[in-house]
Design an enzyme around this catalytic site. Sequence first.
Site, PDB file in Angstrom:
ATOM      1  N   ARG A  80      36.421  29.424  26.330  1.00 50.54           N
ATOM      2  CA  ARG A  80      36.077  30.832  26.506  1.00 50.54           C
ATOM      3  C   ARG A  80      34.587  30.989  26.824  1.00 50.54           C
ATOM      4  O   ARG A  80      34.206  31.835  27.640  1.00 50.54           O
ATOM      5  CB  ARG A  80      36.479  31.637  25.268  1.00 50.54           C
ATOM      6  CG  ARG A  80      36.441  33.136  25.500  1.00 50.54           C
ATOM      7  CD  ARG A  80      37.103  33.878  24.362  1.00 50.54           C
ATOM      8  NE  ARG A  80      36.385  33.686  23.109  1.00 50.54           N
ATOM      9  CZ  ARG A  80      36.845  34.082  21.910  1.00 50.54           C
ATOM     10  NH1 ARG A  80      38.020  34.680  21.809  1.00 50.54           N
ATOM     11  NH2 ARG A  80      36.141  33.889  20.827  1.00 50.54           N
ATOM     12  N   LYS A 183      32.901  37.222  26.532  1.00 50.96           N
ATOM     13  CA  LYS A 183      32.278  37.532  25.241  1.00 50.96           C
ATOM     14  C   LYS A 183      30.771  37.655  25.450  1.00 50.96           C
ATOM     15  O   LYS A 183      30.009  36.739  25.139  1.00 50.96           O
ATOM     16  CB  LYS A 183      32.628  36.448  24.218  1.00 50.96           C
ATOM     17  CG  LYS A 183      32.607  36.955  22.779  1.00 50.96           C
ATOM     18  CD  LYS A 183      33.252  35.950  21.847  1.00 50.96           C
ATOM     19  CE  LYS A 183      33.157  36.381  20.406  1.00 50.96           C
ATOM     20  NZ  LYS A 183      34.089  37.452  20.055  1.00 50.96           N
ATOM     21  N   GLU A 219      41.360  47.755  22.768  1.00 52.55           N
ATOM     22  CA  GLU A 219      41.139  46.982  21.541  1.00 52.55           C
ATOM     23  C   GLU A 219      40.248  47.722  20.570  1.00 52.55           C
ATOM     24  O   GLU A 219      39.695  48.775  20.886  1.00 52.55           O
ATOM     25  CB  GLU A 219      40.641  45.570  21.819  1.00 52.55           C
ATOM     26  CG  GLU A 219      39.269  45.460  22.443  1.00 52.55           C
ATOM     27  CD  GLU A 219      38.839  43.994  22.571  1.00 52.55           C
ATOM     28  OE1 GLU A 219      39.041  43.212  21.628  1.00 52.55           O
ATOM     29  OE2 GLU A 219      38.274  43.649  23.625  1.00 52.55           O
TER      30      GLU A 219
HETATM   31  C1  LIG Z   1      35.321  37.815  19.583  1.00 48.91           C
HETATM   32  C2  LIG Z   1      36.063  39.052  19.873  1.00 48.91           C
HETATM   33  C3  LIG Z   1      37.393  39.246  19.444  1.00 48.91           C
HETATM   34  C4  LIG Z   1      38.122  38.269  18.557  1.00 48.91           C
HETATM   35  O1  LIG Z   1      38.313  37.010  19.133  1.00 48.91           O
HETATM   36  P1  LIG Z   1      38.661  35.776  18.217  1.00 48.91           P
HETATM   37  O2  LIG Z   1      38.682  34.627  19.157  1.00 48.91           O
HETATM   38  O3  LIG Z   1      39.984  36.023  17.603  1.00 48.91           O
HETATM   39  O4  LIG Z   1      37.587  35.677  17.193  1.00 48.91           O
HETATM   40  C5  LIG Z   1      38.039  40.407  19.831  1.00 48.91           C
HETATM   41  N1  LIG Z   1      37.424  41.347  20.586  1.00 48.91           N
HETATM   42  C6  LIG Z   1      36.154  41.194  21.003  1.00 48.91           C
HETATM   43  C7  LIG Z   1      35.534  42.256  21.821  1.00 48.91           C
HETATM   44  C8  LIG Z   1      35.436  40.045  20.667  1.00 48.91           C
HETATM   45  O5  LIG Z   1      34.170  39.905  21.077  1.00 48.91           O
END
Ligand SMILES: *Cc1c(COP(=O)(O)O)cnc(C)c1O
Length: 339
Positions: A80, A183, A219
Site C-alpha cells: 500500500r 494513504k 468511510e
Molecule cells: C489507514 C486508514 C484506514 C484503515 O486501514 P487499515 O489498513 O485497516 O489500518 C481506513 N481509512 C483511512 C482513511 C485510513 O487512512
Amino acid sequence: MTAIEWSTLPFGYMKTNYNVRAYFREGEWSKLEISDSEYIPIHMAATALHYGQQAFEGLKAYMGKDGKIRLFRWEENAKRMQDSANGILMAVPPMELFKDAIVTAVKLNKEFVPPYGTGASLYIRPLLIGNGPRVGVKPADEYMLLVFVSPVGPYFKEGFNPVSIQIAHDSDRAAPLGTGRYKVGGNYAASLMAGERAHKEGFASALFLDAREKKYIDEAGPANFFAIKGKTYITPLSESILPSITNKSLMTLAEDMGLTVERRKIPVEELAEFDEVGACGTAAVISPIRRIVDPATGEEFFYCKDGKAGEVSTQLYKKLLGIQYGDEPDTHGWITFVE
Ligand SMILES: *Cc1c(COP(=O)(O)O)cnc(C)c1O
C-alpha cells in the site's frame, strides 16, 4: 525509564529509544540509518512541506502469550505504501527495505512492546516524504523513509464499546478520482473540519459520503465502514476510500464464518436495514457503531439495542484479535514473527 502503565495507555505518541531512516538520493536508496533523535533535518523548500508529497502507514506489533512478537500482514502495508508512492509520484521503497525498516525499529525498541494481556500493542508508523527542494510544482528528486514506533492503547477511548457517528454533508475527504485511495496526509487535512465538528458535538467520528452524488456511504474518517445484514457482510465499493487491511481481513474471516461478503454501493437509506454497523482499521480493529445521525434530515439510526456490540461484530473482533496476539491459529499466513 519510568514504568509504563500499559493498561491505561492512550492512542498517542510516546518517545522510544530509536527510529530508522533511509534516504533516496541520485536514484538510489541508502542503507538504513538508526537515529535516537525525534527530529528530522528537512530542507525548507521540501515538497512534503509545500506540495503534500507525503504518505504514511500504520501497523502493529503484538506480544503473544509465548513472548514472541508478531507483525500482522506487513506485506500489505508495504504494497500500500508503494501504491501511495506511485500515486503521488514519490520514490517507491522496495519491499525488503520496508520490512527491514519496520523489523529493525521494533527490535531496537523491544522493551516498548506491551506485554500480552494488557490490550495494548506497539504501533509502527512508516512515513515517506519528498525532502528534496522545489519551488515550481514538480515531484522532488530526494525522499526519506522513516519508521518510528510508539506503544498504544485503544484508538477510541470507549474501546470495544459502541460509538455514535455523524454524517458529513458539507465536506468531502477525497474526490472520486482524487487521492482517497492513497494513504496520504492531504486526505486527513481535508477531513479535519468535519472530524473536529463531530468530536465537538459528541460524536466519535464523521461519516463521509461519496463526493459525486452524496448518496452513498464512503468511510468513517480514519476507518472503513461495514455493516451486517442477516448473514451478509457489506462494505462500500468506492474509488475514493482507503483500502483497509483490517477490512480486507474481516471480509476473509466473515467468509470463513459462512457469511456472504458484498462490496457495493451503500445508499444512506439502507442504514435503516442493517442489524449491525461498525468502523474498522488497525488502530481500533472494530469500533461498533450504536447510532448514526444525519444532520441533513435529522434522522437517527440506532444499533446495539442492548448497549452492546452485535454478535457478528463481536465474533469477528475476537477472531481477528486472537490471530494478531497468537491465541488463534494463523490459517491464512498473516503473521510474521520478529525473531
Ligand atoms: C489507514 C486508514 C484506514 C484503515 O486501514 P487499515 O489498513 O485497516 O489500518 C481506513 N481509512 C483511512 C482513511 C485510513 O487512512
